[in-house]
Every structure is written in structure tokens, then in C-alpha cells.
Design a protein around this motif. Sequence first.
Motif, PDB file in Angstrom:
ATOM      1  N   SER A  28       0.851  -1.500   0.147  1.00 27.07           N
ATOM      2  CA  SER A  28       0.548   0.137  -0.357  1.00 27.07           C
ATOM      3  C   SER A  28       0.930   1.123   0.139  1.00 27.07           C
ATOM      4  N   ASP A  29       2.204   1.117  -0.151  1.00 29.55           N
ATOM      5  CA  ASP A  29       3.077   1.816  -0.001  1.00 29.55           C
ATOM      6  C   ASP A  29       3.454   2.308  -1.553  1.00 29.55           C
ATOM      7  N   VAL A  30       4.694   3.625  -1.501  1.00 30.39           N
ATOM      8  CA  VAL A  30       5.132   3.933  -3.069  1.00 30.39           C
ATOM      9  C   VAL A  30       6.525   4.007  -1.964  1.00 30.39           C
ATOM     10  N   VAL A  31       7.492   3.416  -3.087  1.00 24.46           N
ATOM     11  CA  VAL A  31       8.882   3.940  -3.699  1.00 24.46           C
ATOM     12  C   VAL A  31       9.300   4.857  -5.080  1.00 24.46           C
ATOM     13  N   VAL A  32      10.083   5.778  -3.947  1.00 28.17           N
ATOM     14  CA  VAL A  32      10.724   6.459  -5.079  1.00 28.17           C
ATOM     15  C   VAL A  32      11.886   6.690  -5.133  1.00 28.17           C
ATOM     16  N   ALA A  33      13.256   6.942  -6.202  1.00 31.43           N
ATOM     17  CA  ALA A  33      14.724   6.734  -5.876  1.00 31.43           C
ATOM     18  C   ALA A  33      14.908   8.237  -6.141  1.00 31.43           C
ATOM     19  N   GLN A  34      15.846   8.473  -5.395  1.00 33.58           N
ATOM     20  CA  GLN A  34      16.560   9.416  -5.173  1.00 33.58           C
ATOM     21  C   GLN A  34      17.708   9.630  -6.183  1.00 33.58           C
ATOM     22  N   GLY A  35      17.985  10.243  -7.247  1.00 36.93           N
ATOM     23  CA  GLY A  35      18.619   9.935  -8.208  1.00 36.93           C
ATOM     24  C   GLY A  35      19.324  10.592  -8.315  1.00 36.93           C
ATOM     25  N   GLN A  36      19.366  12.445  -7.686  1.00 37.99           N
ATOM     26  CA  GLN A  36      20.411  12.917  -8.084  1.00 37.99           C
ATOM     27  C   GLN A  36      21.104  13.453  -9.244  1.00 37.99           C
ATOM     28  N   LEU A  37      20.194  12.991 -10.528  1.00 39.90           N
ATOM     29  CA  LEU A  37      20.844  13.335 -11.735  1.00 39.90           C
ATOM     30  C   LEU A  37      21.284  14.287 -11.710  1.00 39.90           C
ATOM     31  N   ASP A  38      21.335  15.448 -11.241  1.00 43.49           N
ATOM     32  CA  ASP A  38      21.857  16.704 -11.322  1.00 43.49           C
ATOM     33  C   ASP A  38      23.237  17.046 -11.228  1.00 43.49           C
ATOM     34  N   LYS A  39      23.418  16.106 -10.558  1.00 43.83           N
ATOM     35  CA  LYS A  39      24.705  15.866  -9.930  1.00 43.83           C
ATOM     36  C   LYS A  39      25.531  15.103 -10.389  1.00 43.83           C
ATOM     37  N   LEU A  40      24.745  14.439 -12.001  1.00 44.14           N
ATOM     38  CA  LEU A  40      25.768  13.452 -12.041  1.00 44.14           C
ATOM     39  C   LEU A  40      27.124  13.801 -12.867  1.00 44.14           C
ATOM     40  N   LYS A  41      27.216  15.417 -13.629  1.00 50.66           N
ATOM     41  CA  LYS A  41      28.119  15.407 -13.834  1.00 50.66           C
ATOM     42  C   LYS A  41      28.625  16.890 -13.667  1.00 50.66           C
ATOM     43  N   GLY A  42      28.609  16.685 -12.769  1.00 51.95           N
ATOM     44  CA  GLY A  42      29.159  17.334 -11.253  1.00 51.95           C
ATOM     45  C   GLY A  42      28.637  18.198 -10.252  1.00 51.95           C
ATOM     46  N   GLY A  43      29.160  17.846  -9.092  1.00 51.71           N
ATOM     47  CA  GLY A  43      29.010  18.659  -8.369  1.00 51.71           C
ATOM     48  C   GLY A  43      28.827  17.513  -6.866  1.00 51.71           C
ATOM     49  N   ILE A  44      28.615  18.014  -5.759  1.00 49.98           N
ATOM     50  CA  ILE A  44      28.485  16.350  -4.923  1.00 49.98           C
ATOM     51  C   ILE A  44      27.278  16.205  -4.305  1.00 49.98           C
ATOM     52  N   PRO A  45      26.780  14.658  -4.796  1.00 48.77           N
ATOM     53  CA  PRO A  45      25.950  14.205  -4.429  1.00 48.77           C
ATOM     54  C   PRO A  45      26.398  14.267  -2.785  1.00 48.77           C
ATOM     55  N   GLU A  46      24.382  13.989  -2.395  1.00 50.20           N
ATOM     56  CA  GLU A  46      24.559  13.147  -1.229  1.00 50.20           C
ATOM     57  C   GLU A  46      24.240  12.000  -0.928  1.00 50.20           C
ATOM     58  N   THR A  47      25.769  11.133  -0.338  1.00 48.99           N
ATOM     59  CA  THR A  47      25.488   9.749   0.277  1.00 48.99           C
ATOM     60  C   THR A  47      25.541   9.358   1.594  1.00 48.99           C
ATOM     61  N   PRO A  48      24.468   7.547   2.232  1.00 43.14           N
ATOM     62  CA  PRO A  48      24.572   7.430   1.087  1.00 43.14           C
ATOM     63  C   PRO A  48      23.606   8.023  -0.183  1.00 43.14           C
ATOM     64  N   PHE A  49      23.510   7.228  -1.527  1.00 40.79           N
ATOM     65  CA  PHE A  49      22.338   7.024  -2.347  1.00 40.79           C
ATOM     66  C   PHE A  49      20.944   6.349  -1.828  1.00 40.79           C
ATOM     67  N   LYS A  50      19.674   6.572  -1.713  1.00 41.85           N
ATOM     68  CA  LYS A  50      18.859   6.025  -1.215  1.00 41.85           C
ATOM     69  C   LYS A  50      17.770   6.178  -2.273  1.00 41.85           C
ATOM     70  N   LEU A  51      16.781   4.403  -1.847  1.00 45.75           N
ATOM     71  CA  LEU A  51      15.564   5.083  -2.312  1.00 45.75           C
ATOM     72  C   LEU A  51      14.868   5.205  -1.104  1.00 45.75           C
ATOM     73  N   THR A  52      13.600   5.826  -1.202  1.00 44.66           N
ATOM     74  CA  THR A  52      12.552   6.498   0.035  1.00 44.66           C
ATOM     75  C   THR A  52      11.275   5.531  -0.291  1.00 44.66           C
ATOM     76  N   ARG A  53      10.446   4.935   1.054  1.00 42.12           N
ATOM     77  CA  ARG A  53       9.218   4.630   0.657  1.00 42.12           C
ATOM     78  C   ARG A  53       8.445   5.276   1.929  1.00 42.12           C
ATOM     79  N   PHE A  54       7.354   5.610   1.440  1.00 43.08           N
ATOM     80  CA  PHE A  54       6.070   6.358   2.167  1.00 43.08           C
ATOM     81  C   PHE A  54       4.815   6.037   1.555  1.00 43.08           C
ATOM     82  N   LYS A  55       4.104   5.955   2.795  1.00 49.95           N
ATOM     83  CA  LYS A  55       2.823   5.663   2.186  1.00 49.95           C
ATOM     84  C   LYS A  55       1.783   6.959   1.746  1.00 49.95           C
ATOM     85  N   THR A  56       0.783   6.292   0.543  1.00 50.50           N
ATOM     86  CA  THR A  56       0.446   6.706  -0.138  1.00 50.50           C
ATOM     87  C   THR A  56      -0.277   8.478   0.088  1.00 50.50           C
ATOM     88  N   PHE A  57      -0.245   9.370  -0.363  1.00 47.60           N
ATOM     89  CA  PHE A  57      -1.443  11.095  -0.359  1.00 47.60           C
ATOM     90  C   PHE A  57      -2.486  10.955  -1.049  1.00 47.60           C
TER      91      PHE A  57
END
Length: 485
Positions: free
Chosen positions: A456-485
Motif C-alpha cells: 500500500s506504499d510507494v517507493v521513489v528513487a532519489q536519483g540526484q541526476l543533477d549531480k551526475l556530471k558535476g557537484g557533490i551528491p548526498e550519500t548514501p544514495f537511497k530509495l525512499t518509501r512513503f504512505k500514499t497521500f
Amino acid sequence: MNTARMNTAQKTLVFGLGSAALLLSGLVLAGGTEPMTGMMPANLKATAAMRDAAGEVRGAASFEQVGMGMRVTVTVSGLTPGMHGMHLHEFGRCTPGVDPAENKVVPFGGAGGHFDPGGSANHDSPTAGNKYGHGGDLPMLNVGADGVGKATFTTSKDSLTGKNGVLNRSLVVHADMDDYKSDPSGKSGARERCGVILRDNFTVRDYPLPGPQDFPEGVAYDARKGVIYTGSAANGNIYAVNANTGATILFSKGGAVGRSTALGLKVDSLGRVWVAGGATGAVSILSPDGAPVATLMTPPSPNPYLNDLTPTPDGSVYVTDSTRPVIWRVRDMPNPSKMTVEPWLDLGGTPINYGPGINLNGIVASPDGRYLLTVQLNTGELWRIDTGIKAIKKVMGGLTNGDGLLLDGQTLYVSRNADGMISKVNLSADYGSGTLVREEPLAGLRFPTTLVKVGSDVVVAQGQLDKLKGGIPETPFKLTRFKTF
């Protein structure tokens, strides 16, 4: 430092000796953000416990969304009397870490540099627009003779939602006065207090990923195994995550099987994992144990970008291409060697007009396979395509930066990557029209890409693709699970 709007003498008057004026309750600091659209959650609030370097709580800060602005209230004790620089920092970590300006480990260095959503790379005043100065540049904290500093202000530079969102970032109080001009932090000295900004009364579960350069893009779920799959946009690795325990293994290593990137993922009725290969122009199919089944190439043409895919009950798998105006189709067959990627729908001359950047992105199918829904990232338009007669209808607009889609009955969840939020759309019975009803930042999203239903939940990937070609990503990378709203 941008001096076109205010010179140093003016800044000294307004923000230096006269900084107490900034602490008046209800003061609005203009920052020049982009307007937010849709409907935000009611009573969106957050809190930060302000700690010293020993970990002792020495105060608190509260944050509340007020229209287009964010009201901030801060109380901190145990500081030396006088003016103290105060800033929002990039990461939600009040841990020791390396301060690049000093090239040494300092208290609260784990919070990273100043929050800079406009990419200004410039320290400036609290009234500078985010394209001129850091979004994290705040008024100073005026500490009295009793060692207690208090401040209340409202700023439009930052928000609890959207691209300027501060959830799961840090508020830091420094030892010295901020000169509002010197990079990177206005010569404000050591970091003396730090608090992570956590949304009130909202719970999520994170699944951390093991790789330092994962950049997760696609996400899919096999309910029979209780396994979540996610793929790396950076190297094509695909991980299998136990949805119950969070235990993670490398399901299929990228590169070795001709898969240098993994974008959209789907699990079919046989438990096979289908992978959209982005700029490789390939669709990869993996067996339930991760072995390669087939690698299917689109016909050679410039600039392929296979972004997402969706299966339908008749054995078709439809694939979006973000740079070439065509929707591809794979017809599933018992013999994988006979499968090909065919151009199913040429979008030239249709209402879907391709332009610069990423065009069609996420795609889902109605349960009976009659309709496809797909979002165009660069225009924010949601489209319905009839798989029988190939008729195209615009469902709605306003979903700019729309990435992954999740269809749950007549509800569509849209991951809005650069906007850092998930939009909820109520669809009509024929999927031909939609109404935006809510926009959620969850507990702070970092360029969310794709979504999948898990129970009954949703999982989203926090991709940080804006940091793929430059910048410092926030680690660890993660998937996040939440209740539907």
C-alpha cells in the motif's frame, strides 16, 4: 560577489551594525524564487534541534510554509554576545567533516557548503535572489549578554517544498559576524551550532544503496519475491533490495553485459527485469536470477535516449525515447532471439511536439492496456495514447520536470525531478483529463526520478541526476518509501 544591487557600505548599514532590524517578527526577506504551483500539504512545518559540537541540544529552530515564503524562528543558547552568521547548508548531517575552505576536519563539516539552489556559487545578502547568491544566506543571529540568540523572519529565498526546499538540510550558526560578501561564508568563522531540518509528523523509510556513485534512476518491484530493483544511471548496475529488511545485493553488474546505464525498469509477469538503456539505444532483459536474456537495439540513428518502458497484457512493451520523436515497441516472444525493438508510433505531425532537452519520459499503461499515459518533461504535458487506433489526447499541463509515473487506479503520481516533489493527479474514468490535487516534498527529495507501488506504499528513487556530471551528491544514495497521500 554581486555588487550591482547594493554596495559594501549599504550592506554594512543594513546587515552589519543594523542587523538587529532583521530580527523583527514577520519581516519578509525577498529572495526571488520561482512560483510554486498546485496544492501544497496543509500546515507544512519542520523543526531542527540545534546542537553544539558535543551533541548537546542548545536550542531549536522552527520552519513553516507561509504562502510563497518560509517563516523561520530560531532560539539558541550558550553563544558569545554579538552578531553571529547563520546559514542553511546542503546536507542533513551535523557530523564532523572536511571544510573545503580550510581543508581540514571541522565540527559540523558534514553539513557541506551553503545550500545553493540557484547555482550562484556566490555568498551574498539575505535579500539577494538565488541566482545571485546562496539560498542559504540568512540574517545574522543577535546574541544577548545572557548568551541567548533569537530571530524570527520570513524569507522567499527558501521553502519547505520545490527546488528551493530545505527539508533534510542543516541550519548552522557560526562564531562570528557575516560580512555578506566574502566567499564562501562571509568570514563568519567556526560552525558552533547545527540542526537537521526535519518535517513535523511525517514518516518515511529509506533504503540506502551501497555504491558511492550509484545515481539510482529506475525502480521496479517483484511482489512475489518481495524485492525492489533499482538501476544506476551512472554505470548500469542493478541492485535487488529486500523490501522488508532493506538488505541489498548487486543483482546484475553493468557494463559486462553491454549495459552502461540503466534508466526505467519494469518487472514482467515472468519475473524478468526490463531495462531502458538511455543513450545506448538498447532495451535489456534479465532473467529472474539476473542472467542476461536479450539485449535489443533500436535501429541506428543519432542521439537515442530510451528512457522508460511499460508492459501491457497483450505481450507488448512500449518504450519512450526522450530525444527521437517515436514510441518503440517490443513484442514479447518465447524465443528471445526473435524479439526486436520496432518503431510503433512516429510522433511527427502529432500533437506531441519534440523540442530541446528531455521530451517524453515516464510511461504507464491502463490495466487493460488500452491506453498509455506519458509525460513530456520539458513541457510539463501529460498525454494519453490509444494503443488500438494510436490517437493522442492531451490530458493536462503543468507537470514540468515530470519524470517517472505511477498509475494507481484513477490516481497518477508524477515524480517531478528538478522540482524535488511528487505530484498527485486525479484522472477521469477514461484517463482523458486530470486535476492536480497535491504536491509533496515528502521528507526532502533530491531529484526524484521513478516510482513504484510496494504493497500500500510507494517507493521513489532519489536519483540526484543533477549531480551526475558535476557537484557533490548526498550519500548514501537511497530509495525512499512513503504512505500514499
